[in-house]
Design a protein around this motif. Structure first.
Motif, PDB file in Angstrom:
ATOM      1  N   LEU A 122      11.326   7.598 -14.041  1.00 41.84           N
ATOM      2  CA  LEU A 122      12.219   6.575 -13.496  1.00 41.84           C
ATOM      3  C   LEU A 122      12.194   6.570 -11.972  1.00 41.84           C
ATOM      4  O   LEU A 122      12.257   5.505 -11.349  1.00 41.84           O
ATOM      5  N   ALA A 123      12.097   7.752 -11.371  1.00 42.60           N
ATOM      6  CA  ALA A 123      12.050   7.826  -9.906  1.00 42.60           C
ATOM      7  C   ALA A 123      10.800   7.127  -9.366  1.00 42.60           C
ATOM      8  O   ALA A 123      10.877   6.368  -8.395  1.00 42.60           O
ATOM      9  N   ILE A 124       9.655   7.377  -9.990  1.00 36.46           N
ATOM     10  CA  ILE A 124       8.416   6.727  -9.564  1.00 36.46           C
ATOM     11  C   ILE A 124       8.511   5.225  -9.762  1.00 36.46           C
ATOM     12  O   ILE A 124       8.169   4.426  -8.872  1.00 36.46           O
ATOM     13  N   ALA A 125       8.982   4.798 -10.949  1.00 37.99           N
ATOM     14  CA  ALA A 125       9.062   3.378 -11.252  1.00 37.99           C
ATOM     15  C   ALA A 125      10.018   2.656 -10.315  1.00 37.99           C
ATOM     16  O   ALA A 125       9.714   1.556  -9.818  1.00 37.99           O
ATOM     17  N   ALA A 126      11.171   3.259 -10.028  1.00 38.51           N
ATOM     18  CA  ALA A 126      12.160   2.604  -9.169  1.00 38.51           C
ATOM     19  C   ALA A 126      11.661   2.470  -7.737  1.00 38.51           C
ATOM     20  O   ALA A 126      11.830   1.413  -7.101  1.00 38.51           O
ATOM     21  N   SER A 127      11.040   3.522  -7.212  1.00 33.41           N
ATOM     22  CA  SER A 127      10.561   3.460  -5.825  1.00 33.41           C
ATOM     23  C   SER A 127       9.409   2.472  -5.677  1.00 33.41           C
ATOM     24  O   SER A 127       9.378   1.685  -4.718  1.00 33.41           O
ATOM     25  N   GLN A 166       0.821  -1.211   0.000  1.00 31.66           N
ATOM     26  CA  GLN A 166       0.000   0.000   0.000  1.00 31.66           C
ATOM     27  C   GLN A 166       0.856   1.263   0.000  1.00 31.66           C
ATOM     28  O   GLN A 166       0.419   2.306  -0.479  1.00 31.66           O
ATOM     29  N   PHE A 167       2.069   1.169   0.524  1.00 26.76           N
ATOM     30  CA  PHE A 167       3.003   2.297   0.461  1.00 26.76           C
ATOM     31  C   PHE A 167       3.302   2.622  -1.000  1.00 26.76           C
ATOM     32  O   PHE A 167       3.290   3.797  -1.409  1.00 26.76           O
ATOM     33  N   ILE A 181       2.319   6.060  -3.256  1.00 24.12           N
ATOM     34  CA  ILE A 181       3.230   6.872  -4.065  1.00 24.12           C
ATOM     35  C   ILE A 181       2.663   7.067  -5.466  1.00 24.12           C
ATOM     36  O   ILE A 181       2.681   8.186  -6.011  1.00 24.12           O
ATOM     37  N   LEU A 182       2.143   5.996  -6.045  1.00 23.91           N
ATOM     38  CA  LEU A 182       1.530   6.105  -7.370  1.00 23.91           C
ATOM     39  C   LEU A 182       0.316   7.019  -7.346  1.00 23.91           C
ATOM     40  O   LEU A 182       0.130   7.848  -8.252  1.00 23.91           O
ATOM     41  N   ALA A 183      -0.508   6.877  -6.313  1.00 23.07           N
ATOM     42  CA  ALA A 183      -1.717   7.700  -6.223  1.00 23.07           C
ATOM     43  C   ALA A 183      -1.378   9.172  -6.052  1.00 23.07           C
ATOM     44  O   ALA A 183      -1.995  10.043  -6.686  1.00 23.07           O
ATOM     45  N   GLU A 184      -0.385   9.472  -5.207  1.00 33.35           N
ATOM     46  CA  GLU A 184       0.006  10.868  -5.009  1.00 33.35           C
ATOM     47  C   GLU A 184       0.565  11.465  -6.296  1.00 33.35           C
ATOM     48  O   GLU A 184       0.273  12.622  -6.641  1.00 33.35           O
TER      49      GLU A 184
END
Length: 280
Positions: free
Chosen positions: A259-264, A211-212, A216-219
């Motif tokens: 890339l930052a979103i995908a990596a996290s 859910q974390f 991040i994706l939702a934000e």
């Protein structure tokens, strides 16, 4: 001829974790994400609000490691500060879901009957309103912002954690040691905290990491749509929205936050998969 002695595999959690590739990869990516967020609290290469229009669209260099955007702001600084907002959103969203959803799920499993039915039907009703729709409603009342997006996703997480907790707790309530605790005169809430919750904690930890990543994706999605973090505060989703207008002129502006979103998110999902295997 000498016989080869087979060594037993390591049984400690740390030793098993280091031998689990999914956990190691996820921990490294998630650790880099958290480290970047914490680093931005004390230091960024340039101030976030430092605008230098004369230096707009500068290529990567020793002065600006990842270049600058359409306003001349340093991309590396924006990415670090964006990680901070994503970390805040993820922590608060998961905390809201756990602190409100888990007690409701434990209560539903312990009481059963009409309480269980009422709470689960309320959870079904709440899940019918996705986080995006809730964010739109809250934006109409309170205006857009990081707090609005966190509140919208956090409210959506409460019924999610409640259903997962209730489902796992019901199976524990049928165990012999729980029946023995009831026979010994322990109350329902005491049994839930002493016996049920410790036995479903591993499942909740794994779900929290997943859910974390969803938070991040939702934000990022809400910020991309203009419902989340507002300028001048940086956000990975907002950076993607701004880069969309210059995608042919400076395509790297969209690559870096993507890339930052995908990596996290990948790191947190791999971490959750690893924890699921290690905590069995």
């Amino acid at each position: 001829m000498t016989a080869t002695t087979l060594q037993p595999p390591p049984r400690g959690f740390a030793a098993r974790a280091l031998r689990h590739p999914s956990f190691v990869a996820g921990a490294l990516l998630a650790g880099l994400f958290v480290l970047a967020a914490l680093l931005s609290l004390a230091w960024t290469p340039y101030p976030i609000a430092d605008i230098a229009v004369a230096n707009r669209f500068a290529p990567p260099s020793a002065a600006h490691w990842l270049g600058t955007d359409s306003l001349g702001r340093d991309i590396a600084s924006l990415l670090l500060a964006g990680a901070r907002n994503s970390l805040i959103a993820g922590v608060v969203v998961v905390a809201v879901g756990v602190l409100a959803g888990v007690p409701l799920g434990l209560w539903a499993a312990a009481r059963g009957g009409w309480v269980d039915d009422a709470l689960m039907r309320l959870a079904d009703f709440s899940l019918a309103f996705p986080a995006l729709l809730t964010a739109i409603l809250l934006t109409a009342v309170y205006g857009p912002g990081l707090l609005t997006s966190i509140l919208a996703v956090g409210l959506f997480n409460i019924p999610w954690f409640a259903r997962i907790t209730r489902s796992a707790a019901r199976s524990v309530w049928a165990r012999d040691y729980v029946l023995a605790a009831r026979a010994a005169g322990k109350g329902a809430w005491r049994i839930s905290t002493d016996h049920v919750l410790p036995n479903i904690a591993a499942l909740l930890i794994v779900q929290a990491t997943i859910q974390f990543a969803v938070a991040i994706l939702a934000e990022a999605a809400l910020s991309y749509l203009g419902l989340g973090t507002q300028p001048p505060d940086p956000s990975w989703g907002r950076m993607l929205a701004d880069a969309q207008q210059q995608v042919f002129q400076a395509p790297l502006l969209a690559v870096y936050p993507g890339l930052a979103i995908a990596a996290s998110v990948l790191g947190l999902n791999l971490l959750g998969d690893g924890l699921r295997d290690l905590l069995r």
